[in-house]
Design a protein around this motif. Structure first.
Motif, PDB file in Angstrom:
ATOM      1  N   HIS A 175       2.567 -27.954   3.011  1.00 14.40           N
ATOM      2  CA  HIS A 175       3.348 -28.896   2.006  1.00 14.40           C
ATOM      3  C   HIS A 175       2.395 -29.273   0.988  1.00 14.40           C
ATOM      4  O   HIS A 175       1.198 -29.441   1.016  1.00 14.40           O
ATOM      5  CB  HIS A 175       3.219 -30.102   2.875  1.00 14.40           C
ATOM      6  N   VAL A 207       9.283 -29.622  -2.764  1.00 14.64           N
ATOM      7  CA  VAL A 207       9.732 -30.379  -1.829  1.00 14.64           C
ATOM      8  C   VAL A 207      11.152 -31.115  -2.191  1.00 14.64           C
ATOM      9  O   VAL A 207      11.435 -31.609  -3.117  1.00 14.64           O
ATOM     10  CB  VAL A 207       8.634 -31.764  -1.595  1.00 14.64           C
ATOM     11  N   LEU A 214      11.000 -28.468   2.876  1.00  9.85           N
ATOM     12  CA  LEU A 214      10.493 -27.683   1.822  1.00  9.85           C
ATOM     13  C   LEU A 214      11.134 -26.402   1.397  1.00  9.85           C
ATOM     14  O   LEU A 214      12.064 -26.107   2.391  1.00  9.85           O
ATOM     15  CB  LEU A 214       9.078 -26.840   2.554  1.00  9.85           C
TER      16      LEU A 214
END
Length: 207
Positions: free
Chosen positions: A120, A56, A66
């Motif tokens: 994520h 991240v 990302l």
């Protein structure tokens, strides 16, 4: 405890739940697993190549995004897979293929979202924690400790070292920058190993 018992690899929704049964057998970092593509996985040869990682990135005023880049050490490595893990990957890929052929192309991410995008990392960890909570409720809290996603990697190294696997082999499998890291980070959790080493040495001297 068999891997599939609480990960649900044999259930119809295997495509969403089989990854916890595969991850512990590789020792990969979270970002490495989330950046893995099917072209990196050779199931016939029983191995996968760890070449990149996803993280991240946060920019002031622009929020987060990302970012895919090299592994933590900047080096690629090959991880051999056991037969059970190969079978789990085959079942997982077959289930993903039912959702769409784009999800199983060589360029596709192994652990992508349904639309093919990167998951994520932080949300992925939270999802794992939620699954652990549900598993502890189903199996009984005394049978399954509270574990984080990263603990799977830690456990992988610890069990191999406790079983006598050479430190260098474990270090290369996990992608450590040096074997010293494996000793420092993982081996201390088995204090009894020092006593075992002393006893073994004494036995060798005594013939």
């Amino acid at each position: 405890m068999p891997r599939g018992r609480w990960t649900g690899c044999g259930a119809p929704s295997a495509w969403t739940r089989c990854w916890p049964g595969c991850w512990p057998a590789t020792g990969m970092r979270r970002g490495e697993a989330l950046a893995l593509r099917w072209r990196d996985v050779d199931l016939d040869a029983g191995r996968l190549a760890v070449r990149r990682s996803i993280g991240v990135g946060k920019t002031k005023g622009a929020g987060e995004r990302l970012v895919e880049g090299p592994t933590k050490t900047g080096r690629s490595r090959v991880v051999d897979l056991d037969a059970g893990t190969v079978a789990a990957h085959r079942a997982y890929r077959a289930a993903r293929g039912l959702l769409g052929l784009d999800l199983v192309r060589d360029s596709a991410l192994v652990l992508s979202n349904v639309d093919g995008t990167h998951r994520h990392p932080e949300r992925f960890s939270r999802r794992f924690s939620g699954q652990v909570v549900r598993a502890r409720t189903a199996l009984g809290e005394e049978r399954l400790p509270v574990i984080r996603l990263h603990d799977l990697r830690h456990t992988h190294a610890t069990l191999l070292l406790a079983d006598g696997m050479p430190v260098k082999v474990v270090s290369e499998r996990l992608g450590h920058a040096s074997a010293t890291i494996a000793l420092t980070v993982h081996q201390h959790v088995h204090p009894g190993m020092g006593r075992e080493a002393a006893d073994r040495f004494a036995a060798l001297l005594e013939g």
